[in-house]
Design a protein around this motif. Sequence first.
Motif, mmCIF file in Angstrom:
data_model
loop_
_atom_site.group_PDB
_atom_site.id
_atom_site.type_symbol
_atom_site.label_atom_id
_atom_site.label_comp_id
_atom_site.label_asym_id
_atom_site.label_seq_id
_atom_site.Cartn_x
_atom_site.Cartn_y
_atom_site.Cartn_z
ATOM 1 N N ASN A 74 -9.232 14.287 36.299
ATOM 2 C CA ASN A 74 -8.548 14.647 35.218
ATOM 3 C C ASN A 74 -8.892 13.916 33.954
ATOM 4 O OD1 ASN A 74 -6.410 15.634 33.932
ATOM 5 N ND2 ASN A 74 -4.818 14.050 34.389
ATOM 6 N N SER A 75 -8.542 14.323 32.813
ATOM 7 C CA SER A 75 -9.199 13.456 31.446
ATOM 8 C C SER A 75 -7.941 13.237 30.504
ATOM 9 C CB SER A 75 -10.160 14.274 30.797
ATOM 10 O OG SER A 75 -11.445 14.320 31.716
ATOM 11 N N ARG A 76 -6.911 12.747 31.034
ATOM 12 C CA ARG A 76 -5.723 12.764 30.279
ATOM 13 C C ARG A 76 -5.897 11.586 29.082
ATOM 14 N NH1 ARG A 76 -1.052 10.012 29.466
ATOM 15 N NH2 ARG A 76 0.852 11.505 28.882
ATOM 16 N N GLN A 77 -5.516 11.882 28.207
ATOM 17 C CA GLN A 77 -5.548 11.024 26.776
ATOM 18 C C GLN A 77 -4.571 11.081 25.797
ATOM 19 O OE1 GLN A 77 -9.279 11.034 24.723
ATOM 20 N NE2 GLN A 77 -9.235 12.892 24.315
ATOM 21 N N GLU A 78 -4.152 9.864 25.110
ATOM 22 C CA GLU A 78 -3.410 10.063 24.034
ATOM 23 C C GLU A 78 -3.937 9.222 22.994
ATOM 24 O OE1 GLU A 78 0.646 8.590 24.472
ATOM 25 O OE2 GLU A 78 1.098 10.181 26.033
ATOM 26 N N ILE A 79 -3.758 10.050 21.596
ATOM 27 C CA ILE A 79 -4.574 9.305 20.553
ATOM 28 C C ILE A 79 -3.573 9.558 19.329
ATOM 29 C CG2 ILE A 79 -6.445 9.759 18.856
ATOM 30 C CD1 ILE A 79 -7.872 11.525 20.989
ATOM 31 N N GLY A 80 -3.321 8.569 18.609
ATOM 32 C CA GLY A 80 -2.393 8.285 17.483
ATOM 33 C C GLY A 80 -2.608 7.222 16.633
ATOM 34 N N GLY A 81 -1.843 7.243 15.622
ATOM 35 C CA GLY A 81 -1.856 6.172 14.719
ATOM 36 C C GLY A 81 -0.863 6.268 13.330
ATOM 37 N N ALA A 82 -1.338 5.379 12.336
ATOM 38 C CA ALA A 82 -0.432 5.433 11.156
ATOM 39 C C ALA A 82 -1.513 4.966 10.069
ATOM 40 C CB ALA A 82 0.764 4.885 11.101
ATOM 41 N N SER A 83 -1.238 5.551 8.698
ATOM 42 C CA SER A 83 -2.042 4.890 7.827
ATOM 43 C C SER A 83 -1.424 5.005 6.306
ATOM 44 C CB SER A 83 -3.433 5.392 7.719
ATOM 45 O OG SER A 83 -3.125 7.036 7.273
ATOM 46 N N LEU A 84 -1.809 4.120 5.546
ATOM 47 C CA LEU A 84 -0.955 4.242 4.122
ATOM 48 C C LEU A 84 -2.455 3.929 3.081
ATOM 49 C CD1 LEU A 84 1.359 4.055 2.159
ATOM 50 C CD2 LEU A 84 1.260 1.345 2.703
ATOM 51 N N VAL A 85 -2.491 5.018 2.487
ATOM 52 C CA VAL A 85 -3.345 4.921 1.468
ATOM 53 C C VAL A 85 -2.767 5.069 0.061
ATOM 54 C CG1 VAL A 85 -5.370 6.530 0.516
ATOM 55 C CG2 VAL A 85 -4.911 6.457 2.890
ATOM 56 N N GLY A 86 -3.477 4.157 -0.705
ATOM 57 C CA GLY A 86 -2.982 4.042 -2.141
ATOM 58 C C GLY A 86 -3.949 4.307 -3.142
ATOM 59 N N ASN A 87 -3.711 4.790 -4.249
ATOM 60 C CA ASN A 87 -4.583 5.355 -5.257
ATOM 61 C C ASN A 87 -3.969 4.709 -6.737
ATOM 62 O OD1 ASN A 87 -7.056 6.546 -4.204
ATOM 63 N ND2 ASN A 87 -5.599 7.533 -3.400
ATOM 64 N N TRP A 88 -4.652 3.691 -7.392
ATOM 65 C CA TRP A 88 -4.062 3.236 -8.799
ATOM 66 C C TRP A 88 -5.301 3.332 -9.798
ATOM 67 C CZ3 TRP A 88 -3.033 -2.411 -9.962
ATOM 68 C CH2 TRP A 88 -2.484 -2.766 -11.263
ATOM 69 N N ASN A 89 -5.096 4.422 -10.670
ATOM 70 C CA ASN A 89 -5.966 4.451 -11.656
ATOM 71 C C ASN A 89 -5.530 3.650 -12.928
ATOM 72 O OD1 ASN A 89 -7.322 5.421 -14.092
ATOM 73 N ND2 ASN A 89 -6.940 7.611 -13.628
ATOM 74 N N ILE A 90 -6.541 2.653 -12.987
ATOM 75 C CA ILE A 90 -6.370 1.461 -14.086
ATOM 76 C C ILE A 90 -7.127 1.903 -15.343
ATOM 77 C CG2 ILE A 90 -5.718 -0.368 -12.327
ATOM 78 C CD1 ILE A 90 -8.656 -1.266 -12.602
ATOM 79 N N GLY A 91 -7.558 2.941 -15.641
ATOM 80 C CA GLY A 91 -8.184 3.573 -16.859
ATOM 81 C C GLY A 91 -9.631 3.867 -16.289
ATOM 82 N N GLY A 92 -10.219 2.760 -16.714
ATOM 83 C CA GLY A 92 -11.913 2.831 -16.280
ATOM 84 C C GLY A 92 -12.159 2.889 -14.874
#
Length: 812
Positions: A311-329
Amino acid sequence: MSLSSLTLLLLASASPLGATAPDRDDPPRVETAAEDPAVDDSQDVVVTARRREERVQDVPIALSVLSGEDLAESGAFNVNRLQQSQPTLQFYSSNPRNSAINIRGLGAPFGLTNDGIEQGVGFYVDGVYIGRIGASTFDFVDVERVEVLRGPQGTLYGKNTTAGAINITTRAPSFEPESRVEVSIGNYEFLQAKASVSAPLADNVAFRLSTSGTTREGTVLNVRTGVDQHRLRNLGVRGQLLWRATPDLDFTLSGDFNRQNPLCCVQYYAREGATQRPLNRQYAALAAAFGYAPPSKDPFDRVTDLDADSNSRQEIGGASLVGNWNIGGATITSVTAWRYWDWLPANDRDFIGLPITTVSQNPSQQKQFSQELRIASNGSGPLQYTLGAFYFHQTIDTQGSQVQGPAASRWLLNPGASVPPGSSGCATATTAACNPAVLNGLTSTNTISFDNTSFAVFGKLNWEVAEGLHIQPGLRVNYDKKRGSYVSVVTTGAGSTTLTSDQRGVLAPQAYEPAFSDWNVSGDFTVSYDFSPDIHAYATYARSFKSGGINLSGLPLDAANNPILAVATVKPEKVNHYEIGLKTQFADRKVTLNLAAYWTEVNDYQATVTNGQLGVIRGYLANAEKVRVRGFELDSSFRPSARFNVYGNAAFTDATYASFKDAPCPPELAGGTTATAAQTPGAPGTPGGLSPAFCDISGQWLPGISKWSLAWGGEGNVPVGNGQVYLGYDGSYRSKFSSNPSRSRYMDIDGYSLSNFRLGYREGDFNIFGWVRNAFDQHYFELLSAQSGSTGLIVGQPADPRTYGLTVSSSF
């Protein structure tokens, strides 16, 4: 949950929220060479290969891109299936944990996975680094595009991208209500359902929920149990929440869960070869002594009689937080992620229907945390930059076990030098080999832990020093610290820890705590020139590395059966890479022709090796002095009209051990008494002959790599009503390659060619097509392995036979 319930759930989740979504401007579709002819030629292919959005032809990297639509129509719903359209990509797997992704022949050692080593092909999903190849074997869920970057990418993608990177981007939440659904059915009771829904929750908040389920019966019958092996049972769910806090600041919170519960991945009788082991201890004589015969000696009859659970049972998971801040240049990006991988296997590691090794498994639990912070310039001025820092921490806990059965003594031990050739040995001898109780129940319980911490700072510049002329240096400074523990407790069938020399020769107790830490500086320098908006040339030098490691699969033993601690750590790989490339489009961008040539040298290449112990199943890692890989690649497409397109991709890869003087020997030279310096080893395959302690395989092929790999195909369509009827074809070819770390006369896999067809009708967002994959039912192996003990038995894992079915998809 029943299959029908799962399907209903997926379909229900795809229902539009409220009325049908209004007309909208879809984002540019990302295409490969096999582009959809209905797509406007003027649309540019946009990628993020250099951590910013760019037109793919402008990026001075050998790069392939596949859109979500391409993946659906080709049936490439996981990494394994990508290789049919990507000539330089190789994927090998005896089960999800023991998987390897290689690009241009480099990436991971060929053989069983070792917890203490890392990969050489980076795998990223929405900017999150996946620390183990086993944790990347999930089904693709709601993917927008897949980018395959070839060659070292260490400056922007990290220390373990010496061979390249795979960058997956999923579809983002939409502020216009939308939903998608796709259902496929096929032979072997194949059923796959995918669905996604996206909509706003507020003026500045939107969500996307995506699901995927795959089930298929097995393609190999276990005649002992009546159960089909190689079945699929996969389920994936992914959710995203996008918050546009201001016009210049946004955050995306993502979470995913994937569960796979397949019965895989069996290897069984493929062929027999001669070794140096005495003739009465090779496969044919041993099988005759037990009155054993496999259910078929034709592996493509697809039957086996394995007697241990798999057998080859597996669980894969996770969480992420991605932030993008345009400061002009510039834009500041933060990627914070936590992921886990839970692996629960069962294997039959003697590969036949006799109780030799009744248990062999290594359940593992991985957890990882990563934080990346970078700033990238905006605009298109003469000087652009990306600067960043990356932190990564990973732990792996593994609980290994191996149990020998009542047939192990006869199979693994020597019945005695006085036994006449051809005799099974136990009619007249009274040695340990003739007593099943010596090894029956012998158990190794392994407790393995791994702690890995890495930190890096990096930067990349793109300076246009003159019109069209770009100088692009990059630098990365990296620190690694690894600690591990390996404790193996061995008990007899009676529960005693007092072992005989025969027992220790098969399973030896070990305990050691390896550690490794090091600083590394890597970088690259690229010069590119834009001859015109559609003709670009580049030249690159890269000095890269793959992190050193620690051996966590047990160490080789000395003459007293004690572990050799000197090989507990493995040195980093040091890579020097040279590449030139030309990327062109002409005839109003209806023709694309990209060329690349490269030369890569790897010092201290991390290779999987074995020692001469009869009972050893797992190899360990060591450094080969030098490996050289060189080759050239061609990617081309021709789209004369919206009614027809063709593509052709090719790769020539010359990958050899430039110097590996103390390598493991192939099976035909193993199994005999080890020759001393004053003795001459026997000719390969001489029963009872002397075996060399090691072999010089300098100049031999690296395993798993075909010299020639090709992919080609096309699609044509004719208008019918408001839509079009289309016929598509995708073909691929790989030449012969070695399936053993040291090339063996018995373990080359012959070249093979695959053909896939599809015939369908599309109208707007609706698409229905029938498909046939491996249309001519090509018989070939994905890999070959040698049975432990140098018996001469070669086992194989056959690839999928011909499959066919129907896919229906629509968007709302």
